[in-house]
Design a protein around this motif. Structure first.
Motif, PDB file in Angstrom:
ATOM      1  N   SER A   1       0.830  -1.205   0.000  1.00 12.00           N
ATOM      2  CA  SER A   1       0.000   0.000   0.000  1.00 12.00           C
ATOM      3  C   SER A   1       0.863   1.252   0.000  1.00 12.00           C
ATOM      4  N   GLU A   2       0.293   2.314  -0.505  1.00  9.45           N
ATOM      5  CA  GLU A   2       0.902   3.641  -0.451  1.00  9.45           C
ATOM      6  C   GLU A   2      -0.046   4.602   0.233  1.00  9.45           C
ATOM      7  N   LEU A   3       0.530   5.512   0.990  1.00 14.46           N
ATOM      8  CA  LEU A   3      -0.216   6.625   1.553  1.00 14.46           C
ATOM      9  C   LEU A   3       0.354   7.901   0.944  1.00 14.46           C
ATOM     10  N   ASN A   4      -0.505   8.685   0.342  1.00 17.97           N
ATOM     11  CA  ASN A   4      -0.104   9.946  -0.259  1.00 17.97           C
ATOM     12  C   ASN A   4      -0.689  11.106   0.541  1.00 17.97           C
ATOM     13  N   VAL A   5       0.152  12.102   0.766  1.00 20.83           N
ATOM     14  CA  VAL A   5      -0.323  13.316   1.427  1.00 20.83           C
ATOM     15  C   VAL A   5       0.074  14.487   0.554  1.00 20.83           C
ATOM     16  N   ASN A   6      -0.918  15.220   0.080  1.00 18.76           N
ATOM     17  CA  ASN A   6      -0.685  16.390  -0.763  1.00 18.76           C
ATOM     18  C   ASN A   6      -0.726  17.666   0.067  1.00 18.76           C
ATOM     19  N   ALA A   7      -0.133  18.705  -0.498  1.00 14.01           N
ATOM     20  CA  ALA A   7      -0.195  20.035   0.122  1.00 14.01           C
ATOM     21  C   ALA A   7       0.105  19.967   1.608  1.00 14.01           C
ATOM     22  N   LEU A   8       1.280  19.463   1.935  1.00 12.38           N
ATOM     23  CA  LEU A   8       1.659  19.222   3.329  1.00 12.38           C
ATOM     24  C   LEU A   8       1.519  20.476   4.181  1.00 12.38           C
ATOM     25  N   GLU A   9       1.035  20.263   5.390  1.00  9.86           N
ATOM     26  CA  GLU A   9       0.926  21.320   6.383  1.00  9.86           C
ATOM     27  C   GLU A   9       1.791  20.948   7.581  1.00  9.86           C
ATOM     28  N   LEU A  10       2.127  21.968   8.374  1.00  8.58           N
ATOM     29  CA  LEU A  10       3.007  21.728   9.514  1.00  8.58           C
ATOM     30  C   LEU A  10       2.446  20.658  10.444  1.00  8.58           C
ATOM     31  N   GLU A  11       1.121  20.662  10.613  1.00 12.74           N
ATOM     32  CA  GLU A  11       0.510  19.711  11.542  1.00 12.74           C
ATOM     33  C   GLU A  11       0.482  18.283  11.019  1.00 12.74           C
ATOM     34  N   ASP A  12       0.936  18.072   9.799  1.00 12.47           N
ATOM     35  CA  ASP A  12       1.044  16.710   9.280  1.00 12.47           C
ATOM     36  C   ASP A  12       2.289  16.004   9.825  1.00 12.47           C
ATOM     37  N   SER A  13       3.145  16.740  10.509  1.00 15.86           N
ATOM     38  CA  SER A  13       4.328  16.133  11.116  1.00 15.86           C
ATOM     39  C   SER A  13       3.883  15.089  12.129  1.00 15.86           C
ATOM     40  N   ALA A  14       4.326  13.855  11.927  1.00 14.61           N
ATOM     41  CA  ALA A  14       3.846  12.754  12.768  1.00 14.61           C
ATOM     42  C   ALA A  14       4.588  11.490  12.391  1.00 14.61           C
ATOM     43  N   LEU A  15       4.346  10.459  13.191  1.00  5.69           N
ATOM     44  CA  LEU A  15       4.774   9.107  12.849  1.00  5.69           C
ATOM     45  C   LEU A  15       3.581   8.438  12.154  1.00  5.69           C
ATOM     46  N   TYR A  16       3.793   7.949  10.952  1.00  6.22           N
ATOM     47  CA  TYR A  16       2.731   7.282  10.206  1.00  6.22           C
ATOM     48  C   TYR A  16       2.969   5.776  10.292  1.00  6.22           C
ATOM     49  N   LEU A  17       1.993   5.100  10.853  1.00  7.77           N
ATOM     50  CA  LEU A  17       2.098   3.675  11.100  1.00  7.77           C
ATOM     51  C   LEU A  17       1.189   2.905  10.153  1.00  7.77           C
ATOM     52  N   CYS A  18       1.732   1.868   9.608  1.00  7.92           N
ATOM     53  CA  CYS A  18       0.974   0.949   8.772  1.00  7.92           C
ATOM     54  C   CYS A  18       0.787  -0.350   9.552  1.00  7.92           C
ATOM     55  N   ALA A  19      -0.352  -0.963   9.404  1.00  6.87           N
ATOM     56  CA  ALA A  19      -0.619  -2.250  10.028  1.00  6.87           C
ATOM     57  C   ALA A  19      -1.255  -3.176   9.008  1.00  6.87           C
ATOM     58  N   SER A  20      -1.155  -4.462   9.244  1.00  4.81           N
ATOM     59  CA  SER A  20      -1.820  -5.416   8.367  1.00  4.81           C
ATOM     60  C   SER A  20      -2.500  -6.493   9.203  1.00  4.81           C
TER      61      SER A  20
END
Lengths: 115, 115
Positions: free
Chosen positions: B74-93
């Motif tokens: 899988s892919e996660l796309n984030v467009n037009a990044l904002e400062l509050e998008d700063s985070a740890l992005y976790l994937c699970a299955s």
């Protein structure tokens, strides 16, 4: 709204003593309950889950948890804490009655085990 | 057995840019989930993919999107990044959905910093 509460931001315990990390939940149906642990700069590691059956669930690394429907609680326990148990612990719930794929997490409890 | 893998480990982007995060599930798992772990906000459900289809999304704006490939990665796309998008992005299955009964196993996460 469904929610999970971990009432303690931090739990401190001496090595060798028993530990308890508390979790209560509020859902409209029957819950599935999970505990995960997160070490610094790492992902979440599954510890145990309650689906149905025996209220006492045993999991990885000597951890266990007791499901209490009347108190809507699912506290994590370990008889004898290790320094290496120091980490961030998350309780989570999903619902039997819906199929959203979503885990709802508590805010996390930092466990500090001192030598 | 290999666990869930994510790439890259770390990313630094500037406001307005776009980013793509990648996740490979455990072999045999067909469901992939994305969560955001932002400081002070806890773990928030983002997206759920199963058998190539988006099954559910959390309360995030449309600039968060993704897809699941035939090999279940899988892919996660984030467009037009904002400062509050700063985070740890976790994937699970998980093996399937089973109305929440299947355990979600998490990867190590991608740390995104938006400047």
């Amino acid at each position: 709204a469904q929610s999970v509460a971990q009432p303690e931001d931090q739990v401190n315990v001496a090595e060798g003593n028993p530990l308890t990390v508390k979790c209560t939940y509020s859902v409209s149906g029957n819950p599935y309950l999970f505990w995960y642990v997160q070490y610094p700069n790492r992902g979440l590691q599954f510890l145990l889950k309650y689906i149905t059956g025996d209220n006492l669930v045993k999991g990885s690394y000597g951890f266990e948890a007791e499901f209490n429907k009347s108190q809507t609680s699912f506290h994590l326990k370990k008889p004898s804490a290790l320094v290496s148990d120091s980490a961030l612990y998350f309780c989570a719930v999903s619902l039997l009655s819906s199929n959203t794929g979503k885990l709802i997490f508590g805010q996390g409890t930092t466990l500090q085990v001192k030598p | 057995e290999a666990g869930v893998t994510q790439s890259p480990t770390h990313l630094i982007k500037t406001r307005g840019q776009q980013v793509t995060l990648r996740c490979s599930p455990i072999s045999g798992h067909t469901s992939v989930y994305w969560y955001q772990q932002a400081l002070g906000l806890g773990l928030q459900f983002l997206l759920w993919y199963d058998e190539g289809e988006e099954r559910n999304r959390g309360n995030f704006p449309p600039r968060f999107s993704g897809r699941q490939f035939p090999n279940y990665s899988s892919e996660l796309n984030v467009n037009a990044l904002e400062l509050e998008d700063s985070a740890l992005y976790l994937c699970a299955s998980s093996q399937g959905t089973g109305f929440g009964a299947y355990t979600q196993y998490f990867g190590p996460g991608t740390r995104l910093t938006v400047l």
